[in-house]
Design an enzyme around this catalytic site. Structure first.
Site, PDB file in Angstrom:
ATOM      1  N   GLY A 176       4.152   0.127  -1.311  1.00  0.00           N
ATOM      2  CA  GLY A 176       4.161  -0.376  -2.674  1.00  0.00           C
ATOM      3  C   GLY A 176       5.387   0.059  -3.444  1.00  0.00           C
ATOM      4  O   GLY A 176       5.903  -0.691  -4.284  1.00  0.00           O
TER       5      GLY A 176
ATOM      6  N   TYR B  89       0.851  -1.186   0.000  1.00  0.00           N
ATOM      7  CA  TYR B  89       0.000   0.000   0.000  1.00  0.00           C
ATOM      8  C   TYR B  89       0.892   1.242   0.000  1.00  0.00           C
ATOM      9  O   TYR B  89       1.833   1.341   0.793  1.00  0.00           O
ATOM     10  CB  TYR B  89      -0.865  -0.042   1.258  1.00  0.00           C
ATOM     11  N   CYS B  90       0.591   2.203  -0.907  1.00  0.00           N
ATOM     12  CA  CYS B  90       1.228   3.516  -0.906  1.00  0.00           C
ATOM     13  C   CYS B  90       2.761   3.391  -0.957  1.00  0.00           C
ATOM     14  O   CYS B  90       3.294   2.712  -1.816  1.00  0.00           O
ATOM     15  CB  CYS B  90       0.745   4.312   0.313  1.00  0.00           C
ATOM     16  N   ILE B  91       3.477   4.015  -0.025  1.00  0.00           N
ATOM     17  CA  ILE B  91       4.934   3.957  -0.038  1.00  0.00           C
ATOM     18  C   ILE B  91       5.431   2.526   0.179  1.00  0.00           C
ATOM     19  O   ILE B  91       6.502   2.148  -0.298  1.00  0.00           O
ATOM     20  CB  ILE B  91       5.533   4.907   1.022  1.00  0.00           C
TER      21      ILE B  91
ATOM     22  N   PHE C 220      -1.600  -1.367  -3.894  1.00  0.00           N
ATOM     23  CA  PHE C 220      -2.728  -0.468  -3.638  1.00  0.00           C
ATOM     24  C   PHE C 220      -2.214   0.971  -3.715  1.00  0.00           C
ATOM     25  O   PHE C 220      -1.336   1.363  -2.942  1.00  0.00           O
ATOM     26  CB  PHE C 220      -3.314  -0.660  -2.232  1.00  0.00           C
TER      27      PHE C 220
END
Length: 600
Positions: free
Chosen positions: A337, A333-335, A361
């Site tokens: 990722g 998710y986010c960073i 994500f």
């Protein structure tokens, strides 16, 4: 009559007493603030956000286009004349006097909901004059002349923040709701509000840390992060949680989450109804979650590479050892990722086959157009951030302030009025508690992230190395499930799409969800909210072209992801109890996630 006089005297005395307390609390606030400034010393950089180049270029553009600017200015004052005429008629009681709708006028929004903003001629004029002026200023900055796109984006961002700060609702004497409350409560609202401000200043260690919810209404492990499980592995940067099964059989390939360390993981396990963790366990998956430590000086030597080795790779090893599976699914998710993208490119170069699939994500890998956070990043601002990280980490309140600036009307000014002027406690809301439960950032990790991705976009340009290995987006192996959200201002959907197309070595399923960075991801099927779009190829060059033939499906994308994962998750095996092989260190959610920066 004597009774009325006595009542008036008592009211005046109460108001005077409250004003004295307001003065006393204001002095304490000023003293606390100045003490904090003294501890920090005199700032060496008068422009830490490096806004001056953007303003210089904007001013030059205006001077280079005098005709355009003169015409816009004339239109502005003509419109102001229309507003003044309509307001005067309304003041005189004209029965059908209406304020005109003007070009580029901003939407009023909920901050002007109080009836006096519409019914009172003076406040109605203030509202419309502000909406017209703010819309005019924002439009002018957006359209005037020719500017470097990055500098224009910075000028637009700070201009928007300035005009939002100038909203008349932010000022005591211009806000009818605040004035009404002050009269009705004899100033008690201001006493409560300033005491709250003093507490927020103390909580932020000299920086005003505006509370957006009741920080005592929730407790991690009691109200949120409540899915049962156990910590089965830990080191100096993470704890690994394995969740207890709720089905007799589970898919043989487990799922390992690598969440962002810029926030805490439990947005994915927020409560019984919103928990992605609980939902996945109910679908028959063995779920592992990385819980990153909230860094202090003890993590000052951590790097991006150590977050790969002691973080992601260590968690993969532990999950495989605990389950006996030869492979794991990675979900990020986010960073988290972005870290996962570099990990997968590295594993692809090393021919490591332990990852069954990778899910992203709202994760950016190509930062060419990386959303509003990009306005905070250039060489000068990175140097300023480095100065803030002299103890080896970026304090959590600095990151919280940056994110709040992205939506200052909703996340700053509405709470300034509600908390400090109206003296109201903010409403208890679990998502806002999570948002306020901020984390610090290890200095080397954060510097690498800002410089390598936001500033130089090295990964997308094929110029990045991790663990002494050159990597590119094309090195990421498949299969990949890539989720973007349509209204995301942190990881814009078009930017995510651009990165997905550069994973030429992977079979990528790109999915666009409705809503934004959080709600578009944390959207359980039972809620029946939003929608998602899918398409079997990434051949179109732009997201707009991809959308032209994408299929829209109502509801949550979780069911689509479940189907995709299940096809890659092997046979069903007996459910696994957490820690059965390696032992249990402590019950979920573990101790790392419970550490709040304002209590460190």
């Amino acid at each position: 009559m004597a009774t009325e006089d006595q009542s008036l005297i008592e009211q005046n005395a109460a108001f005077a007493a409250n004003m004295a307390e307001v003065f006393d609390t204001s002095q304490k606030i000023w003293t606390k603030f100045m003490e904090a400034q003294g501890e920090k010393g005199v700032p060496q950089n008068a422009d830490p956000l490096n806004t001056m180049p953007a303003w210089v270029e904007l001013t030059k553009n205006m001077m280079d286009h005098p005709q355009e600017l003169a015409e816009a200015t004339l239109q502005y004052w003509q419109a102001q004349g229309q507003l003044w005429q309509a307001a005067t008629l309304k003041w005189w009681g004209a029965p059908d006097a209406e304020m005109p709708e003007l070009p580029h006028m901003a939407a009023p929004g909920k901050r002007f909901a109080h009836k006096e903003w519409s019914e009172n001629a003076l406040f109605d004029y203030l509202k419309h004059a502000y909406l017209h002026t703010s819309g005019f200023v924002n439009h002018t900055v957006h359209t005037v002349g020719e500017m470097d796109p990055r500098e224009r984006k910075k000028a637009e961002f700070y201009t928007r923040n300035f005009v939002e700060a100038m909203n008349p609702a932010n000022f005591f004497a211009l806000n009818p709701e605040v004035m009404e409350a002050t009269v009705d409560q004899k100033g008690e609202n201001l006493v409560r509000g300033l005491k709250m401000m003093l507490q927020d200043l103390e909580r932020g260690k000299g920086q005003l840390l505006i509370r957006q919810t009741d920080m005592d209404a929730f407790e991690v492990g009691r109200d949120m992060a409540v899915s049962p499980g156990a910590v089965v592995f830990q080191n100096e940067i993470l704890q690994l949680i394995q969740y207890a099964p709720t089905t007799e059989k589970v898919h043989s390939v487990p799922i390992l989450f690598l969440p962002p360390w810029i926030n805490k993981y439990y947005v994915l396990d927020l409560n019984e109804k919103k928990s992605m963790v609980k939902w996945l366990v109910a679908q028959g998956y063995t779920v592992f979650m990385v819980s990153w430590i909230n860094p202090t000086e003890a993590q000052k030597d951590e790097t991006w590479d150590s977050y790969l080795t002691k973080g992601a790779l260590a968690a993969i090893d532990a999950a495989i050892a605990e389950t006996g599976s030869k492979k794991v699914h990675l979900a990020s998710y986010c960073i988290g990722g972005t870290l996962t993208g570099t990990l997968m490119a590295y594993l692809g170069k090393k021919k490591d086959k332990r990852i069954a699939s990778t899910t992203f994500f709202t994760a950016q890998l190509d930062f060419a157009d990386a959303g509003e956070l990009q306005v905070f990043v250039d060489d000068a601002t990175i140097r300023a951030v480095d100065e803030e990280m002299e103890k080896g980490y970026l304090p959590a309140q600095k990151m919280a302030s940056a994110f709040n600036m992205l939506r200052s009307n909703d996340l700053i000014w509405s709470y300034v009025v509600n908390n400090y002027m109206l003296g109201k406690d903010p409403f208890p809301f679990d998502l806002l508690y999570w948002n306020a439960d901020s984390t610090s950032m290890p200095a080397h990790v954060h510097h690498f992230y800002l410089e390598s991705f936001y500033d130089k976009n090295l990964f997308a340009h094929g110029e990045l190395s991790v663990l002494d290995t050159p990597i590119t987006l094309a090195d990421i192996p498949g299969p990949v499930y890539h989720v973007a959200t349509r209204e995301d201002h942190i990881a814009p959907a078009a930017s995510v799409y651009t990165g997905a197309r550069k994973m030429t070595g992977a079979n990528v399923r790109y999915v666009l969800s409705g809503s934004g960075h959080i709600a578009g991801v944390v959207n359980p099927p039972a809620a029946g909210k939003y929608q998602f779009w899918t398409r079997e190829d990434l051949s179109p060059e732009t997201l707009t072209d991809w959308m032209a033939e994408a299929e829209e499906t109502p509801g949550s994308w979780w069911t689509d992801w479940d189907k995709w994962l299940a096809e890659r998750s092997g046979r069903k095996v007996a459910a696994r109890e957490p820690g059965k092989k390696g032992g249990v260190l402590e019950a979920a959610p573990g101790s790392y996630v419970k550490v709040r920066f304002d209590q460190q």
